[in-house]
Design a protein around this motif. Structure first.
Motif, PDB file in Angstrom:
ATOM      1  N   THR A   1      34.434  -2.931  86.794  1.00  0.00           N
ATOM      2  CA  THR A   1      34.818  -3.226  88.176  1.00  0.00           C
ATOM      3  C   THR A   1      35.622  -4.509  88.311  1.00  0.00           C
ATOM      4  O   THR A   1      36.047  -4.837  89.420  1.00  0.00           O
ATOM      5  CB  THR A   1      33.565  -3.323  89.062  1.00  0.00           C
ATOM      6  OG1 THR A   1      32.688  -4.330  88.543  1.00  0.00           O
ATOM      7  CG2 THR A   1      32.837  -1.992  89.125  1.00  0.00           C
ATOM      8  N   ASP A   2      35.841  -5.241  87.242  1.00  0.00           N
ATOM      9  CA  ASP A   2      36.555  -6.515  87.308  1.00  0.00           C
ATOM     10  C   ASP A   2      38.036  -6.298  87.011  1.00  0.00           C
ATOM     11  O   ASP A   2      38.405  -5.998  85.874  1.00  0.00           O
ATOM     12  CB  ASP A   2      35.960  -7.496  86.309  1.00  0.00           C
ATOM     13  CG  ASP A   2      36.606  -8.880  86.385  1.00  0.00           C
ATOM     14  OD1 ASP A   2      37.571  -9.047  87.175  1.00  0.00           O
ATOM     15  OD2 ASP A   2      36.171  -9.780  85.646  1.00  0.00           O
TER      16      ASP A   2
ATOM     17  N   TRP B   1      44.746  -4.271  90.682  1.00  0.00           N
ATOM     18  CA  TRP B   1      44.499  -4.101  89.254  1.00  0.00           C
ATOM     19  C   TRP B   1      45.744  -4.285  88.393  1.00  0.00           C
ATOM     20  O   TRP B   1      45.640  -4.757  87.257  1.00  0.00           O
ATOM     21  CB  TRP B   1      43.931  -2.703  88.993  1.00  0.00           C
ATOM     22  CG  TRP B   1      42.540  -2.519  89.500  1.00  0.00           C
ATOM     23  CD1 TRP B   1      42.158  -2.331  90.802  1.00  0.00           C
ATOM     24  CD2 TRP B   1      41.343  -2.521  88.738  1.00  0.00           C
ATOM     25  NE1 TRP B   1      40.800  -2.198  90.893  1.00  0.00           N
ATOM     26  CE2 TRP B   1      40.264  -2.308  89.627  1.00  0.00           C
ATOM     27  CE3 TRP B   1      41.057  -2.668  87.382  1.00  0.00           C
ATOM     28  CZ2 TRP B   1      38.942  -2.243  89.203  1.00  0.00           C
ATOM     29  CZ3 TRP B   1      39.743  -2.582  86.961  1.00  0.00           C
ATOM     30  CH2 TRP B   1      38.701  -2.390  87.852  1.00  0.00           C
TER      31      TRP B   1
ATOM     32  N   ASP C   1      40.254   2.411  93.713  1.00  0.00           N
ATOM     33  CA  ASP C   1      40.436   1.130  94.391  1.00  0.00           C
ATOM     34  C   ASP C   1      41.908   1.011  94.755  1.00  0.00           C
ATOM     35  O   ASP C   1      42.726   1.890  94.452  1.00  0.00           O
ATOM     36  CB  ASP C   1      40.017   0.009  93.431  1.00  0.00           C
ATOM     37  CG  ASP C   1      39.739  -1.310  94.145  1.00  0.00           C
ATOM     38  OD1 ASP C   1      39.958  -1.384  95.360  1.00  0.00           O
ATOM     39  OD2 ASP C   1      39.329  -2.267  93.465  1.00  0.00           O
TER      40      ASP C   1
ATOM     41  N   GLY D   1      35.640   1.103  93.596  1.00  0.00           N
ATOM     42  CA  GLY D   1      35.862  -0.183  92.950  1.00  0.00           C
ATOM     43  C   GLY D   1      35.884  -0.142  91.441  1.00  0.00           C
ATOM     44  O   GLY D   1      36.175  -1.156  90.792  1.00  0.00           O
ATOM     45  N   GLU D   2      35.613   1.019  90.842  1.00  0.00           N
ATOM     46  CA  GLU D   2      35.631   1.133  89.377  1.00  0.00           C
ATOM     47  C   GLU D   2      37.028   1.433  88.861  1.00  0.00           C
ATOM     48  O   GLU D   2      37.853   2.025  89.554  1.00  0.00           O
ATOM     49  CB  GLU D   2      34.683   2.247  88.911  1.00  0.00           C
ATOM     50  CG  GLU D   2      33.255   1.816  88.695  1.00  0.00           C
ATOM     51  CD  GLU D   2      32.486   2.852  87.901  1.00  0.00           C
ATOM     52  OE1 GLU D   2      31.853   2.467  86.899  1.00  0.00           O
ATOM     53  OE2 GLU D   2      32.492   4.034  88.297  1.00  0.00           O
TER      54      GLU D   2
END
Length: 477
Positions: free
Chosen positions: A462-463, A428, A423, A446-447
């Motif tokens: 993924t958050d 992040w 991502d 997205g991971e």
């Protein structure tokens, strides 16, 4: 720090890497005079890489740089070199690590680590014995005896790490029992000798050569590939070793000189607990196992890497003392796994491999999934053992992938935490956890992976807002 061998010195180096003040005591006058462990797996080299010592270790290993093969024969003069082991299956070979394994004798390696520990600021005191200790809620009070001066002194420490060997006086004082298979096989004898055999082995260089002469069957290990050798066999200790060795070698070897004859017994024993309050066991003090591919030494180095960052986090106030409970949960399981694997294996060039044993790459890369410890999430996705198939699973070492020409996924964490994300890293990075872009086959778009200071994956998801919260929960114990 009690014990000045491979594991004790590595522990001191890991702690200094994290900025922890360290005093190491060792009752011996010098580092080991015996070759003993000689093989350092890729996981150990990755740990030394993180400490900035990989090149120093490789320089120490230069004499055996081309001695990866096994060999076998009736005598050394008749021995043939065996092809290198290759993984089964089709497809391109897997690059498992940014580092290659190496061969270097323990009596060469330990002085290198001792010098590095002293250069890093550790207080290293050989000829100093821990005679007693007592722990309380705030620390450990130790009594030391200096064998050079005869002086007795007291030392106060926040924690004690005992890497004081298989007969660990610290473990005994704590009343910690051991479990396992106990003695395995018949008693053995290691004969360490000097002889210039360079002309005999030239073109057939080896790490280990199985000799089948009926007068003295056993295995010959290269210590420096030319002058120094260890012959491993069974039988009585008191024998005419020079004559027997010349028979097994199949050459006159006029300069052969036996330096030591050491009897030993292979055992598989693991401490029933690795921690007792403020005292923690590592290396042979925690686990002993047959010497298959030096798994014992390499497992001990991984113990040091796991424990070091946790002690540092607790001492700095970043983590609660409960974090240290994960050391026992993680490393005792790993110790049992490697001890079991080594005790089930014997090297025999003519015997087909046991399909239930762990893949050699799993052992070499420390690809063991912790069943419990300092990580978040379930373990429904189980790391295989009989094949090497790392996929970024929780509670495992992050798989090696190159992020740049010289930057591996195994370089991005330590001494702090890190994120590897498929991502935009800017989404992040937060709360002091740097994020690195990773386009890998095992990560979906997205991971992200949260990586501990010891390269173990603590969370996957993924958050982008979750990793900082997970880290704080783990540090809280």
């Amino acid at each position: 720090m009690v014990g000045g061998g491979l594991v004790g010195l590595t522990t001191a180096l890991v702690l200094r890497h994290h900025g922890v003040e360290v005093t190491l005591v060792e009752k011996r006058a010098t580092t080991s005079p015996q070759p003993k462990a000689r093989r350092f797996h890729v996981r150990s080299l990755e740990i030394f890489r993180g400490l900035g010592l990989a090149e120093v270790v490789r320089e120490a290993a230069r004499d055996l740089a081309e001695h990866d093969h096994m060999a076998t024969g009736h005598t050394l003069a008749e021995a043939r070199q065996l092809p290198l082991w290759q993984p089964s299956g089709s497809g391109d070979p897997v690059e498992i690590s940014p580092e290659l394994p190496c061969l270097v004798a323990q009596d060469v390696m330990e002085p290198v680590l001792r010098q590095a520990a002293e250069d890093a600021g550790a207080r290293v005191r050989f000829q100093t014995e821990l005679t007693s200790f007592a722990q309380d809620a705030d620390g450990v009070s130790a009594e030391l005896h200096d064998h050079r001066t005869g002086e007795d002194t007291a030392l106060r420490a926040a924690f004690v790490v005992a890497a004081d060997g298989a007969r660990s006086p610290v473990r005994s004082a704590l009343g910690i029992d051991r479990s396992g298979r106990g003695a395995i096989g018949d008693p053995s004898v290691n004969v360490y000798f000097h002889a210039d055999l360079s002309d005999v082995v030239r073109g057939r260089e080896f790490n280990l050569c199985k000799l089948e002469h009926p007068a003295l069957p056993g295995a010959l290990a290269s210590v420096d590939g030319r002058y120094r050798w260890v012959f491993m066999t069974g039988g009585e200790v008191e024998r005419d070793w020079p004559a027997l060795l010349r028979t097994a070698l199949g050459v006159p070897a006029p300069d052969l000189e036996v330096r030591s004859v050491l009897p030993w017994q292979a055992e598989m024993l693991v401490a029933d607990r690795y921690s007792d309050g403020r005292v923690h066991l590592a290396g042979d003090a925690a686990h002993v196992m047959p010497p298959f591919a030096a798994l014992g030494a390499n497992t001990g180095i991984a113990d040091a890497h796991n424990l070091g960052w946790k002690l540092a986090a607790v001492l700095s106030g970043a983590a609660a003392p409960a974090l240290l409970d994960s050391y026992d949960a993680e490393r005792r399981a790993a110790g049992w796994f490697t001890a079991d694997q080594s005790s089930r294996r014997t090297w025999d060039a003519t015997t087909a491999p046991d399909p239930t044993l762990a893949d050699p790459f799993v052992l070499a890369a420390g690809a063991f999934q912790y069943p419990a410890g300092a990580f978040a999430g379930d373990l429904d996705d189980v790391e295989p053992v009989t094949e090497f198939a790392p996929a970024g699973r929780i509670a495992t070492r992050i798989p090696h992938r190159w992020l740049d020409t010289d930057l591996s996924t195994l370089d991005i964490a330590g001494p702090g935490w890190a994120l590897a994300v498929a991502d935009d890293p800017q989404r992040w990075a937060a709360d002091g956890i740097p994020a690195h872009r990773l386009d890998a086959d095992f990560l979906a778009p997205g991971e992200g992976l949260l990586i501990r200071p010891d390269d173990v994956i603590a969370w996957r998801g993924t958050d982008p807002t979750t990793p900082a919260t997970v880290r704080e929960k783990l540090l809280a114990g």
